[in-house]
Design a protein around this motif. Structure first.
Motif: not given
Length: 242
Positions: A87-93, A120-125
């Motif tokens: 299971a994966q989750l990705h944040l990018t900038r 939750l993870l997006q909030d701290i990205s």
């Protein structure tokens, strides 16, 4: 943002440019949600314009680092792939022709991230991704710097945190004494008042007095407010207390 994350954030920033950064970032993310692995990488997303040089492959990874959770009895996911069993989750900038990516993984496909966990993870990205960018950029002189100069990792970490704190003070037109600043930076780095007292050779109540004086000047109420003042974007325009 969950105030319990602020001490972790300070430790991550204090480890910028050092080998401890991936572990600190991993621990910060795990304080928000359960993950088995954290993978960070930098990729070029715009072609080089020089005609004499071959164009690098789009999205080619320039830097990458992976950290797995300790004491895991389950099979580790493969962070460089899109394996179906993780299971994966990705944040990018994306910035200045590069993409900075934070990927988190769970070993078991049945443990997919819920919508709430993604939120939750997006909030701290907005906090996580700039830290990854600064860490990766801080590593560059280790390879490209001229011989004889001290490695950048020796002067980053706490120095970078102190620099960012001073920049924040200048932005808001505020000024603290040296002791007040050292106490604030130490607390932002995740140290406790007793730890700072030992480091600065002061009494604990003296450290707390410096914090109270700084809090009055910053227009905040205490340690957690200090963390929020430093890291929360909405506080960038805060004004000093009367």
């Amino acid at each position: 943002m969950n105030s319990n994350l602020f001490p972790h954030i300070g430790k991550v920033i204090a480890s910028t440019g050092s080998r401890h950064f991936p572990r600190m970032l991993h621990d910060l993310i795990r304080a928000q949600l359960a993950v088995d692995a954290t993978h960070i990488r930098q990729m070029r997303v715009e072609p080089v314009t020089q005609r004499c040089e071959p164009e690098p492959p789009k999205d080619a990874a320039l830097r990458a680092d992976t950290l797995f959770s300790e004491h895991s009895d389950r099979r580790q996911p493969e962070p460089s792939s899109t394996a179906a069993d993780a299971a994966q989750l990705h944040l990018t900038r994306r910035k200045d022709g590069y993409r900075y990516v934070i990927s988190v993984y769970r070993n078991d496909q049945s443990e997919r991230f819920s919508a709430q966990e993604r939120s939750l993870l997006q909030d701290i990205s907005p906090v996580l991704l700039p830290m990854v960018e600064k860490h990766i950029n801080a590593l560059q002189p280790l390879e490209m710097g001229p011989p004889g100069l001290a490695p950048i990792a020796e002067t980053t970490g706490l120095d970078i945190l102190r620099l960012r704190f001073n920049e924040r003070l200048q932005q808001l037109g505020l000024k603290l004494s040296n002791r007040e600043s050292e106490v604030c930076v130490g607390l932002l780095a995740g140290h406790t008042a007793p730890e700072l007292a030992g480091q600065l050779q002061l009494k604990v109540n003296t450290v707390e007095s410096y914090l109270k004086r700084a809090a009055i000047k910053l227009g905040i109420s205490g340690r957690h407010s200090l963390m929020k003042w430093m890291y929360s974007p909405q506080n960038s325009a805060a004004s000093p207390a009367a």
